[in-house]
Design an enzyme around this catalytic site. Structure first.
Site, PDB file in Angstrom:
ATOM      1  N   GLY A 192    -117.622 109.077 -64.689  1.00 41.86           N
ATOM      2  CA  GLY A 192    -116.290 109.046 -65.313  1.00 41.86           C
ATOM      3  C   GLY A 192    -115.192 108.928 -64.265  1.00 41.86           C
ATOM      4  O   GLY A 192    -114.238 108.157 -64.424  1.00 41.86           O
ATOM      5  N   HIS A 193    -115.333 109.681 -63.166  1.00 44.22           N
ATOM      6  CA  HIS A 193    -114.346 109.586 -62.077  1.00 44.22           C
ATOM      7  C   HIS A 193    -114.427 108.217 -61.400  1.00 44.22           C
ATOM      8  O   HIS A 193    -113.404 107.639 -61.016  1.00 44.22           O
ATOM      9  CB  HIS A 193    -114.584 110.677 -61.030  1.00 44.22           C
ATOM     10  CG  HIS A 193    -114.452 112.064 -61.550  1.00 44.22           C
ATOM     11  ND1 HIS A 193    -115.519 112.902 -61.720  1.00 44.22           N
ATOM     12  CD2 HIS A 193    -113.359 112.772 -61.955  1.00 44.22           C
ATOM     13  CE1 HIS A 193    -115.104 114.073 -62.195  1.00 44.22           C
ATOM     14  NE2 HIS A 193    -113.805 114.014 -62.346  1.00 44.22           N
TER      15      HIS A 193
END
Ligand code: PAF
Length: 291
Positions: A36-37
């Site tokens: 996600g990052h």
């Protein structure tokens, strides 16, 4: 890739970039990076010249008894994600840099900070708004990226940028999911195998709601009740909330119209997970959008 840990280092990088008329993009994180990052970093990478990743587990956004001490920290793994994403600068300050004296100055986005997550975590968003303000003051970024998964944080930061007159552009990046639909989160690491197997119920229930809306359902109260029932049908899920709210004010709406955020939070054992979908509904037209 350059590592910086104090305000003097930040000022040096910022003035060097400005002197060369380079744009700066910031991805604020608390580390324990995951796909996600990485999606935040790759969304911003082509949009800016200098890509900054900040890694700071912010104490003021954790309440008493929350997981500040045990929050996953793995700087070596974070460095590998950062290299892969072609980050230019990692900002990894100590708490004494971000909070040089015991804090008496806080930033609050009143109202928004008490809804949804704020009802359960009353000081959380004050901590988020405060640390994000400090990061924006330090880095003066041209763009800042946040993930859809923390939709309330996105809504709050948008309001913060607007009210504090920061010209920084907000980039909102879609939630990255595991193959079974579970939203990527640093806290997924806490789940037992049985809880991990149960957790995708959140995404399944949200997807069913979205399908119902696409099929013409518009009664928000009924839809949120069905959403709650679907999640409560999973024995390992303890529902905190399943709500349909206006995507800007976060106030409950009676019917599905305009920009609507559907947000859920549930505990699986001791781990609290969030998920959401955001829809823009105009007559029969239903579009999935970013909060
Ligand atoms: O989303 C997070 O990881 C944190 O809330 C943030 C924005 C980095 C502030 O500490």
């Amino acid at each position: 890739m350059e590592w910086i840990s104090d305000a003097t280092g930040v000022r040096r990088v910022v003035s060097r970039a400005r002197a060369r008329q380079l744009t700066i993009g910031l991805v604020p994180t608390m580390g324990a990076l995951h796909a996600g990052h990485a999606a935040l970093l790759s969304a911003l990478r082509p949009q800016v010249d200098v890509l900054v990743l900040s890694v700071f587990v912010n104490p003021t956004q954790f309440g008493p008894g929350e997981d500040f001490d045990t929050y996953p920290r793995d700087l070596a793994a974070d460095a590998a994600w950062a290299e892969a994403a072609r980050v230019d600068v990692v900002f990894h300050p100590d708490a004494s840099v971000m909070y040089p004296v015991p804090p008496q100055t806080f930033v609050e986005v009143q109202g928004l900070d008490r809804r949804l997550e704020g009802a359960v975590r009353p000081t959380h968003f004050r901590g988020v708004a405060t640390v994000v303000s400090k990061l924006l003051n330090l880095w003066t970024p041209d763009a800042v990226a946040f993930g859809q998964k923390d939709a309330q944080q996105v809504v709050l930061v948008r309001r913060l940028l607007q009210e504090m007159l920061w010209p920084t552009r907000l980039v909102v990046v879609p939630t990255v999911r595991e193959p079974d639909g579970l939203a990527q989160s640093s806290r997924n690491a806490y789940l037992s195998p049985a809880e991990r197997a149960a957790a995708p119920v959140l995404h399944r229930a949200l997807s069913d709601l979205e399908q119902a809306v696409r099929g013409g359902a518009r009664d928000a109260r009924r839809l949120s009740a069905e959403l709650a029932r679907a999640i409560q049908g999973e024995p390992l899920a303890q529902l905190d909330y399943a709500v349909v709210v206006d995507a800007d004010t976060l106030e409950p709406v009676p019917i599905m119209a305009g920009r609507v955020l559907v947000a859920v939070a549930a505990r699986f054992g001791a781990t609290r997970l969030l998920d959401n979908c955001c829809l823009n509904i105009s007559g029969a037209d239903v579009q999935a959008v970013m909060p």
